[in-house]
Design an enzyme around this catalytic site. Structure first.
Site, PDB file in Angstrom:
ATOM      1  N   ALA A 166      56.335  53.043  83.979  1.00  0.00           N
ATOM      2  CA  ALA A 166      57.624  53.153  83.289  1.00  0.00           C
ATOM      3  C   ALA A 166      57.666  54.411  82.416  1.00  0.00           C
ATOM      4  O   ALA A 166      56.657  54.808  81.846  1.00  0.00           O
ATOM      5  CB  ALA A 166      57.854  51.924  82.416  1.00  0.00           C
ATOM      6  N   ASP A 167      58.842  55.036  82.345  1.00  0.00           N
ATOM      7  CA  ASP A 167      59.022  56.125  81.385  1.00  0.00           C
ATOM      8  C   ASP A 167      59.855  55.604  80.209  1.00  0.00           C
ATOM      9  O   ASP A 167      60.201  54.422  80.161  1.00  0.00           O
ATOM     10  CB  ASP A 167      59.656  57.357  82.052  1.00  0.00           C
ATOM     11  CG  ASP A 167      61.064  57.098  82.581  1.00  0.00           C
ATOM     12  OD1 ASP A 167      61.699  56.095  82.170  1.00  0.00           O
ATOM     13  OD2 ASP A 167      61.541  57.887  83.399  1.00  0.00           O
ATOM     14  N   SER A 168      60.177  56.501  79.266  1.00  0.00           N
ATOM     15  CA  SER A 168      60.828  56.016  78.041  1.00  0.00           C
ATOM     16  C   SER A 168      62.217  55.426  78.316  1.00  0.00           C
ATOM     17  O   SER A 168      62.620  54.464  77.674  1.00  0.00           O
ATOM     18  CB  SER A 168      60.919  57.138  77.006  1.00  0.00           C
ATOM     19  OG  SER A 168      61.707  58.189  77.501  1.00  0.00           O
TER      20      SER A 168
ATOM     21  N   ASP B 130      63.016  53.897  81.089  1.00  0.00           N
ATOM     22  CA  ASP B 130      62.749  52.582  81.698  1.00  0.00           C
ATOM     23  C   ASP B 130      62.518  51.536  80.617  1.00  0.00           C
ATOM     24  O   ASP B 130      63.032  50.419  80.698  1.00  0.00           O
ATOM     25  CB  ASP B 130      61.504  52.649  82.593  1.00  0.00           C
ATOM     26  CG  ASP B 130      61.738  53.437  83.866  1.00  0.00           C
ATOM     27  OD1 ASP B 130      62.836  53.330  84.439  1.00  0.00           O
ATOM     28  OD2 ASP B 130      60.813  54.159  84.292  1.00  0.00           O
ATOM     29  N   LEU B 131      61.714  51.920  79.616  1.00  0.00           N
ATOM     30  CA  LEU B 131      61.424  50.981  78.530  1.00  0.00           C
ATOM     31  C   LEU B 131      62.701  50.586  77.808  1.00  0.00           C
ATOM     32  O   LEU B 131      62.915  49.412  77.500  1.00  0.00           O
ATOM     33  CB  LEU B 131      60.431  51.599  77.545  1.00  0.00           C
ATOM     34  CG  LEU B 131      58.998  51.801  78.079  1.00  0.00           C
ATOM     35  CD1 LEU B 131      58.148  52.528  77.046  1.00  0.00           C
ATOM     36  CD2 LEU B 131      58.365  50.456  78.428  1.00  0.00           C
TER      37      LEU B 131
END
Lengths: 247, 76
Positions: free
Chosen positions: B34-36, B38-39
């Protein structure tokens, strides 16, 4: 998702640039949603113009200065109801006055409608577009944001704020294939400029290399381009449509 | 459906991964890629699904699937 109707939402669709954008984006094949703040008739007239050229349009009452109203509008009318391809943050207001004479209310109202309202619409749209993994956001700024304009401290600050917002949003949303751009119209013949006296108009005209004022359609063409597949690699930009008035 | 299952379902949907990749001790960033954004989307999806609010500070502590499940269980 793909079963939902491809839609372009234009805030402030009762006249001028907003109306022209609605008509033009409908020609690009979008269902068009326009918002209005006071009387519905002009916005319904916009819808009629869209329908006459074979498009589909609806008008909604939305006070862009009211955060909760924006949240509710997106929740009830946009989310899971339509496929939000395009947001045009167009709704705007002026309340001019020299800065030393500008009231707190005059400053705050214009910042609230032009900047805060655009941000909250962008924020709501971004949440939806992130899920869609595609979207186009176009903020209508102004040449005066770039050049300054005596008597418009509030308006120019708000419109310049939109340019900063455009660039940050472009960077944050790029990973989700959402482009965010601003359009900076120069002197466009609309209700907003109709009230200026002839002397002021002549002064402006002398500052425009192309020696004429722009039309709302000039802006709508640029907005339609930024919404189109041809503009998919353009993001975080400010496109100036001003007859060369500011370079 | 239990909170456990529902959270895992959200993770699968948001990150576009298969269900068998999602273990309770999976770390969103390191294990699930996950990237930021996604979070942020995961947090937003959980807020919506469970009708809760997760403030940014708390959100930063939710690093694993189990942490998300625990948070929902404690705050629902």
């Amino acid at each position: 998702m793909s079963k939902l109707t491809k839609t372009a939402l234009i805030t402030g669709g009762s006249r001028g640039i907003g109306r022209a954008c609605a008509v033009r984006l409908a020609k690009s094949g979008y269902q068009v949603y326009v918002t209005y703040v006071s009387s519905p008739e002009p916005a319904l007239e916009t819808c009629k113009m869209v329908e006459q050229s074979g498009g589909k349009a609806s008008a909604f009452a939305l006070d862009i200065g009211d955060y909760q109203a924006i949240v509710d509008f997106f929740k009830e009318k946009i989310k899971d109801q339509v496929f939000l391809d395009v947001l045009v943050n167009n709704a705007g207001q002026t309340k001019d006055g020299l800065l030393v004479r500008m009231s707190q209310e005059q400053w705050q109202q214009i910042i609230n409608v032009n900047l805060n309202g655009s941000f909250f619409c962008l924020q709501q749209a971004a949440k939806i577009m992130m899920r869609q993994k595609t979207g186009r956001i176009i903020n209508i700024s102004s040449v005066t944001a770039q050049s300054g304009n005596p008597g418009q401290a509030n308006y120019t600050a708000a419109k310049a704020g939109l340019i900063g917002l455009t660039k940050t949003a472009a960077q944050e949303l790029a990973p989700r294939n959402i482009t965010v751009n601003a359009v900076a119209p120069g002197f466009i013949e609309t209700d907003m400029t109709a009230s200026l006296n002839d002397e002021v108009k002549e002064k402006y005209q002398s500052m425009i290399p192309l020696k004429r004022f722009g039309s709302a359609e000039d802006i709508a063409e640029t907005v339609a381009f930024l919404a189109s597949p041809e503009a998919s690699y353009i993001t975080g930009q400010v496109l100036s449509i001003n007859g060369g008035m500011y370079m | 459906m239990s909170v456990d299952q529902k959270v895992k379902e959200i993770v699968v949907e948001q990150l576009g991964i298969s269900a068998d990749e999602v273990k309770s001790d999976s770390k969103f960033v390191e294990d699930l890629g996950a990237d930021s954004l996604d979070l942020t989307e995961l947090i937003m999806a959980m807020e919506e699904e469970f009708d809760i609010e997760i403030d940014d500070e708390k959100a930063q502590e939710i690093l694993t699937v189990q942490a998300a499940i625990d948070y929902v269980n404690a705050n629902q």
